[in-house]
Design an enzyme around this catalytic site. Structure first.
Site, PDB file in Angstrom:
ATOM      1  N   HIS A 296       0.832  -1.209   0.000  1.00 13.45           N
ATOM      2  CA  HIS A 296       0.000   0.000   0.000  1.00 13.45           C
ATOM      3  C   HIS A 296       0.870   1.264   0.000  1.00 13.45           C
ATOM      4  CE1 HIS A 296      -3.982  -1.836   0.213  1.00 13.45           C
ATOM      5  NE2 HIS A 296      -3.385  -2.789   0.899  1.00 13.45           N
TER       6      HIS A 296
ATOM      7  N   GLY B  14      -8.001 -14.782  -6.834  1.00 14.21           N
ATOM      8  CA  GLY B  14      -8.459 -14.199  -5.569  1.00 14.21           C
ATOM      9  C   GLY B  14      -7.469 -14.380  -4.439  1.00 14.21           C
TER      10      GLY B  14
ATOM     11  N   GLY C 220      -4.519 -12.767  -4.246  1.00 18.64           N
ATOM     12  CA  GLY C 220      -3.657 -11.594  -4.078  1.00 18.64           C
ATOM     13  C   GLY C 220      -2.302 -11.770  -4.753  1.00 18.64           C
TER      14      GLY C 220
ATOM     15  N   SER D  41      -2.018 -11.346  -8.067  1.00 11.63           N
ATOM     16  CA  SER D  41      -2.141 -10.567  -9.306  1.00 11.63           C
ATOM     17  C   SER D  41      -2.514 -11.374 -10.537  1.00 11.63           C
ATOM     18  CB  SER D  41      -0.854  -9.784  -9.597  1.00 11.63           C
ATOM     19  OG  SER D  41      -0.679  -8.817  -8.623  1.00 11.63           O
TER      20      SER D  41
ATOM     21  N   GLU E 172      -7.302  -0.967 -15.599  1.00 14.48           N
ATOM     22  CA  GLU E 172      -7.893  -1.476 -14.353  1.00 14.48           C
ATOM     23  C   GLU E 172      -8.557  -0.347 -13.560  1.00 14.48           C
ATOM     24  OE1 GLU E 172      -5.921  -4.694 -12.491  1.00 14.48           O
ATOM     25  OE2 GLU E 172      -7.056  -4.450 -10.630  1.00 14.48           O
TER      26      GLU E 172
ATOM     27  N   ASP F 194       1.505  -4.020  -9.467  1.00 16.16           N
ATOM     28  CA  ASP F 194       1.244  -5.364  -9.996  1.00 16.16           C
ATOM     29  C   ASP F 194       1.541  -5.452 -11.489  1.00 16.16           C
ATOM     30  OD1 ASP F 194       0.322  -5.565  -7.462  1.00 16.16           O
ATOM     31  OD2 ASP F 194      -1.790  -5.751  -7.983  1.00 16.16           O
TER      32      ASP F 194
HETATM   33  C1  GLA Z   1      -3.040  -4.399  -4.900  1.00 16.85           C
HETATM   34  C2  GLA Z   1      -2.865  -3.280  -5.913  1.00 16.85           C
HETATM   35  C3  GLA Z   1      -1.433  -2.731  -5.907  1.00 16.85           C
HETATM   36  C4  GLA Z   1      -0.959  -2.418  -4.494  1.00 16.85           C
HETATM   37  C5  GLA Z   1      -1.271  -3.555  -3.536  1.00 16.85           C
HETATM   38  C6  GLA Z   1      -0.987  -3.198  -2.105  1.00 16.85           C
HETATM   39  O1  GLA Z   1      -2.297  -5.512  -5.282  1.00 16.85           O
HETATM   40  O2  GLA Z   1      -3.191  -3.713  -7.205  1.00 16.85           O
HETATM   41  O3  GLA Z   1      -1.343  -1.610  -6.748  1.00 16.85           O
HETATM   42  O4  GLA Z   1      -1.500  -1.205  -4.044  1.00 16.85           O
HETATM   43  O5  GLA Z   1      -2.625  -3.970  -3.609  1.00 16.85           O
HETATM   44  O6  GLA Z   1       0.352  -2.976  -1.920  1.00 16.85           O
END
Ligand code: GLA
Length: 387
Positions: free
Chosen positions: A34, A124, A126, A128, A162, A174
């Site tokens: 974040h 789902g 995380g 990507s 996106e 990502d």
């Molecule tokens: C998701 C978003 C990224 C980043 C992360 C948190 O993966 O797509 O851009 O902000 O959360 O680090």
């Protein structure tokens, strides 16, 4: 994998003449969570897991998409140029958003195409899967239609898609990690300047292990967008006195001195995370370069605590995973990775003790949560490619 994709293509569309096969990776973020939309640093690596596409042009303007992961026998057909979003949660909005974004940037394709996608990243989780299908789509269309676009611009265009087609106000991490991945390396990226360095990941006798809570990050988008606006509100408060462009521009000392400017305590906590996490990410990059994995691991744990307590994007399942992990001496570091609210942890674990440790964590996790978790030992992989 090429053969498997061609076979799949034949099953869906009848024959595979003229078909080309492409790949783009998912990513795992080692630290720097974040921070990307806050103008800070991130430290992800591309994975060898990702999404594959078998594709060929069509003579007409139809775009036909099939996903082996989701639709199971259902081809989604659209006419090039009709850019309405199908329905909010349909997977094809991700690749189709890229076709839309290309057109927004003035790049028109002169025919339709038909494609089969297959991903080996758990959806789902995380890791990507969405960025990987976006980057894959942009890359394969570039190769198919021959337009000129560098990998960094592909990442930016996919982020644009996106944000604006899918309504997820994500940062650049990502898509950048997927488009710019390099085998054996993590990417230390300054998101404000888009300057980056490849950092070799040499972990003698240790492995990067991803631990999937199997809790889908379903509330992700709305909570994510909320965190982003809370951080922006905090930045505005700092900007009344400080000439900073982003929270990533601020030092810890500045934060501590001026935090009183942010009157909302929740916004203050969000800013605290963004500023401290950015510092930790720079420290982690230095620790990795010095081969100080213990220090790297400590920073990972601090990152988790901050995401849990100040940024509040963790969840019970992720916290259980981390506290179980920390009971074992061979675990150097462990933290949630990605957007949060479910998904995965990333950890660095001693190779010799790996199987005992994951067994123990797996059984304690199941006892506490009521269902199983999964473990993947991963290596940093390369960017998009034609197979
Ligand atoms: C998701 C978003 C990224 C980043 C992360 C948190 O993966 O797509 O851009 O902000 O959360 O680090």
């Amino acid at each position: 994998m090429k053969e498997k994709m061609l076979k799949l293509f034949r099953q869906v569309y009848g024959d595979d003449s003229g078909v080309r096969v492409f790949f783009a990776p998912g990513r795992v973020n080692l630290i720097g969570e974040h921070t990307d939309y806050n103008g800070g640093h991130v430290f992800p690596c591309a994975l060898t897991l990702g999404t594959y596409a078998a594709v060929r042009k069509r003579a007409d303007k139809k775009i036909r998409m099939y996903s082996q992961n989701i639709t199971r026998g259902n081809i989604i057909e659209r006419e090039y140029g009709d850019f309405s979003v199908i329905n909010k949660n349909n997977w094809s909005n991700y690749p189709y958003g890229v076709v839309w974004a290309l057109q927004q940037k003035g790049i028109y394709i002169d025919s339709g195409f038909e494609v089969v996608y297959y991903g080996d990243i758990p959806a789902g989780a995380g890791l990507s899967s969405s960025a990987s299908i976006e980057v894959l789509t942009a890359y394969m269309l570039r190769e198919l239609y021959g337009f000129d676009m560098g990998l960094c611009d592909i990442a930016l265009m996919c982020q644009y898609s996106e944000n604006n087609y899918n309504g997820m106000n994500c940062g650049i991490m990502d898509q950048f990690a997927s488009a710019m991945g390099r085998k054996g390396h993590a990417i230390f990226l300054d998101t404000a300047r888009l300057e980056y360095e490849y950092a070799p990941v040499k972990l003698e006798n240790k492995k990067i292990v991803i631990m999937n809570t199997n809790k889908k990050h379903s509330l992700g988008t709305s909570k994510y967008n909320e965190r982003r606006s809370e951080s922006e509100a905090a930045l505005k408060a700092f900007q009344t006195k400080l000439p900073v462009k982003s929270l990533g521009d601020m030092t810890i000392e500045q934060f501590e001195e001026y935090k009183g400017l942010v009157s909302d305590p929740v916004h203050r906590k969000r800013a605290k995370h963004a500023v401290y996490e950015n510092r930790r990410t720079i420290q982690a990059y230095n620790a990795l370069a010095a081969n100080d994995i213990k220090q790297f691991g400590r920073l990972m744990v601090q990152s988790h605590e901050s995401l849990r307590d100040d940024y509040e994007v963790s969840c019970r399942e992720l916290d259980i995973m981390v506290s179980e992990g920390l009971k074992h001496e061979g675990v150097y570091g462990i933290r949630m990775t990605g957007g949060g609210f479910g998904g995965c942890c990333v950890s660095i674990i001693d190779s010799d003790r790996l199987s005992d440790i994951t067994k123990a964590i797996g059984s304690e996790y199941e006892k506490a949560v009521g269902y199983k978790c999964d473990f993947y030992t991963v290596l940093p992989g390369g960017g998009p490619a034609e197979l």
